[in-house]
Write a protein that holds these residues in place. Sequence first.
Motif, PDB file in Angstrom:
ATOM      1  N   LEU A  62      57.704  38.390  34.496  1.00 16.45           N
ATOM      2  CA  LEU A  62      56.833  37.762  34.828  1.00 16.45           C
ATOM      3  C   LEU A  62      56.140  38.138  35.237  1.00 16.45           C
ATOM      4  N   ALA A  63      54.426  38.428  35.194  1.00 20.14           N
ATOM      5  CA  ALA A  63      53.334  38.888  35.924  1.00 20.14           C
ATOM      6  C   ALA A  63      52.630  38.013  36.438  1.00 20.14           C
ATOM      7  N   VAL A  64      52.956  37.975  38.081  1.00 18.58           N
ATOM      8  CA  VAL A  64      52.562  36.605  38.765  1.00 18.58           C
ATOM      9  C   VAL A  64      50.657  37.394  39.141  1.00 18.58           C
ATOM     10  N   THR A  65      49.888  36.658  38.796  1.00 14.88           N
ATOM     11  CA  THR A  65      48.847  37.152  39.637  1.00 14.88           C
ATOM     12  C   THR A  65      48.127  36.079  40.571  1.00 14.88           C
ATOM     13  N   LEU A  66      47.700  36.018  41.838  1.00 11.20           N
ATOM     14  CA  LEU A  66      47.509  35.060  42.725  1.00 11.20           C
ATOM     15  C   LEU A  66      46.370  35.065  42.966  1.00 11.20           C
ATOM     16  N   HIS A  67      44.798  33.779  42.385  1.00 10.57           N
ATOM     17  CA  HIS A  67      43.472  34.055  43.030  1.00 10.57           C
ATOM     18  C   HIS A  67      43.637  33.283  44.463  1.00 10.57           C
ATOM     19  N   LEU A  68      42.461  34.152  45.478  1.00 13.41           N
ATOM     20  CA  LEU A  68      42.857  33.302  46.555  1.00 13.41           C
ATOM     21  C   LEU A  68      41.485  32.616  46.885  1.00 13.41           C
ATOM     22  N   GLY A  69      40.828  32.105  46.903  1.00 16.83           N
ATOM     23  CA  GLY A  69      39.581  31.371  47.395  1.00 16.83           C
ATOM     24  C   GLY A  69      39.578  31.658  49.117  1.00 16.83           C
ATOM     25  N   GLY A  70      38.838  31.690  49.617  1.00 17.04           N
ATOM     26  CA  GLY A  70      37.852  31.718  51.201  1.00 17.04           C
ATOM     27  C   GLY A  70      38.178  33.049  51.691  1.00 17.04           C
ATOM     28  N   ASP A  71      37.141  32.508  52.811  1.00 17.22           N
ATOM     29  CA  ASP A  71      36.805  33.608  53.868  1.00 17.22           C
ATOM     30  C   ASP A  71      38.388  34.448  54.101  1.00 17.22           C
ATOM     31  N   LEU A  72      38.941  35.286  53.659  1.00 19.07           N
ATOM     32  CA  LEU A  72      40.051  35.548  53.622  1.00 19.07           C
ATOM     33  C   LEU A  72      39.809  37.621  54.020  1.00 19.07           C
ATOM     34  N   SER A  73      40.402  38.152  55.548  1.00 15.93           N
ATOM     35  CA  SER A  73      41.056  39.302  55.580  1.00 15.93           C
ATOM     36  C   SER A  73      41.279  39.947  54.726  1.00 15.93           C
ATOM     37  N   ALA A  74      41.357  41.485  54.125  1.00 13.72           N
ATOM     38  CA  ALA A  74      42.498  42.034  54.388  1.00 13.72           C
ATOM     39  C   ALA A  74      43.851  41.624  53.928  1.00 13.72           C
ATOM     40  N   ALA A  75      43.879  41.891  56.147  1.00 13.20           N
ATOM     41  CA  ALA A  75      45.414  41.586  56.412  1.00 13.20           C
ATOM     42  C   ALA A  75      45.922  40.352  55.796  1.00 13.20           C
ATOM     43  N   GLN A  76      44.689  38.985  55.916  1.00 18.38           N
ATOM     44  CA  GLN A  76      45.412  37.630  55.713  1.00 18.38           C
ATOM     45  C   GLN A  76      45.652  37.591  54.076  1.00 18.38           C
ATOM     46  N   ARG A  77      44.996  38.554  52.983  1.00 18.82           N
ATOM     47  CA  ARG A  77      45.487  38.248  51.799  1.00 18.82           C
ATOM     48  C   ARG A  77      46.443  39.175  51.533  1.00 18.82           C
ATOM     49  N   ASP A  78      46.812  39.832  52.145  1.00 13.81           N
ATOM     50  CA  ASP A  78      47.791  40.604  52.181  1.00 13.81           C
ATOM     51  C   ASP A  78      49.524  39.552  52.784  1.00 13.81           C
ATOM     52  N   GLU A  79      48.984  39.223  53.531  1.00  6.90           N
ATOM     53  CA  GLU A  79      50.083  38.194  54.346  1.00  6.90           C
ATOM     54  C   GLU A  79      50.287  37.360  53.716  1.00  6.90           C
ATOM     55  N   LEU A  80      49.637  37.171  52.426  1.00  3.64           N
ATOM     56  CA  LEU A  80      49.959  35.278  51.689  1.00  3.64           C
ATOM     57  C   LEU A  80      50.472  36.658  50.596  1.00  3.64           C
ATOM     58  N   LEU A  81      49.699  37.384  50.328  1.00  3.54           N
ATOM     59  CA  LEU A  81      50.789  38.067  49.194  1.00  3.54           C
ATOM     60  C   LEU A  81      52.252  37.620  49.158  1.00  3.54           C
ATOM     61  N   ALA A  82      52.382  38.730  51.063  1.00  3.15           N
ATOM     62  CA  ALA A  82      54.356  38.842  51.696  1.00  3.15           C
ATOM     63  C   ALA A  82      54.173  37.037  51.380  1.00  3.15           C
ATOM     64  N   VAL A  83      54.082  36.211  51.752  1.00  3.43           N
ATOM     65  CA  VAL A  83      54.231  34.976  51.784  1.00  3.43           C
ATOM     66  C   VAL A  83      55.251  34.782  50.194  1.00  3.43           C
ATOM     67  N   ALA A  84      54.074  34.918  49.375  1.00  2.00           N
ATOM     68  CA  ALA A  84      54.183  34.470  47.806  1.00  2.00           C
ATOM     69  C   ALA A  84      55.392  35.187  47.370  1.00  2.00           C
ATOM     70  N   ALA A  85      55.897  36.268  47.557  1.00  2.00           N
ATOM     71  CA  ALA A  85      57.026  37.348  47.068  1.00  2.00           C
ATOM     72  C   ALA A  85      58.438  36.372  47.805  1.00  2.00           C
ATOM     73  N   LYS A  86      58.201  35.507  48.710  1.00  2.00           N
ATOM     74  CA  LYS A  86      59.087  34.743  49.686  1.00  2.00           C
ATOM     75  C   LYS A  86      59.290  33.492  49.320  1.00  2.00           C
ATOM     76  N   CYS A  87      58.637  33.032  48.063  1.00  2.00           N
ATOM     77  CA  CYS A  87      58.870  31.332  47.699  1.00  2.00           C
ATOM     78  C   CYS A  87      60.526  30.983  47.538  1.00  2.00           C
ATOM     79  N   PRO A  88      60.806  29.569  47.674  1.00  2.00           N
ATOM     80  CA  PRO A  88      62.430  29.972  47.582  1.00  2.00           C
ATOM     81  C   PRO A  88      62.289  29.570  45.386  1.00  2.00           C
ATOM     82  N   VAL A  89      61.863  29.722  44.968  1.00  2.15           N
ATOM     83  CA  VAL A  89      61.957  29.575  43.270  1.00  2.15           C
ATOM     84  C   VAL A  89      62.328  31.294  43.498  1.00  2.15           C
ATOM     85  N   HIS A  90      61.399  32.022  43.593  1.00  4.23           N
ATOM     86  CA  HIS A  90      61.332  33.353  43.247  1.00  4.23           C
ATOM     87  C   HIS A  90      62.590  33.969  44.352  1.00  4.23           C
TER      88      HIS A  90
END
Length: 132
Positions: A89-117
Amino acid sequence: MTLTVKRDLSQALRHNVQIGRHALVVDGSLAEGGNDDGPSPHDLYDAALASCKALTVAWYARRKAIPLTDVDVTLVRDDSGERQGVYKLAVTLHLGGDLSAAQRDELLAVAAKCPVHKLMTAVTTEITTELG
């Protein structure tokens, strides 16, 4: 939590799923002899992962006051090796908002920790099946 799946006898493979107060239809594809009236069980499995990642990212961003305005998830399934034990399963996140690179990386890391994952990759699931 209990859910039920009941056969729709008017169709070849169609079933009605009741999850609490939510109802949906599952069906086989045309190639499988169904009418493709709803997602297949594999589709639901994949959708569980994609939707969990979206909800987890949105929840986390709100909790941490990260200026996320939108999150969309695209998932591509490669089941060509499923019978050999590999389901990709190849998952791509499309994030909207005025996000810094650090925030985007943080949200990507959080996505990998979702309960179903975690359920799909790090937990032993024990299933019993019996006649009722």
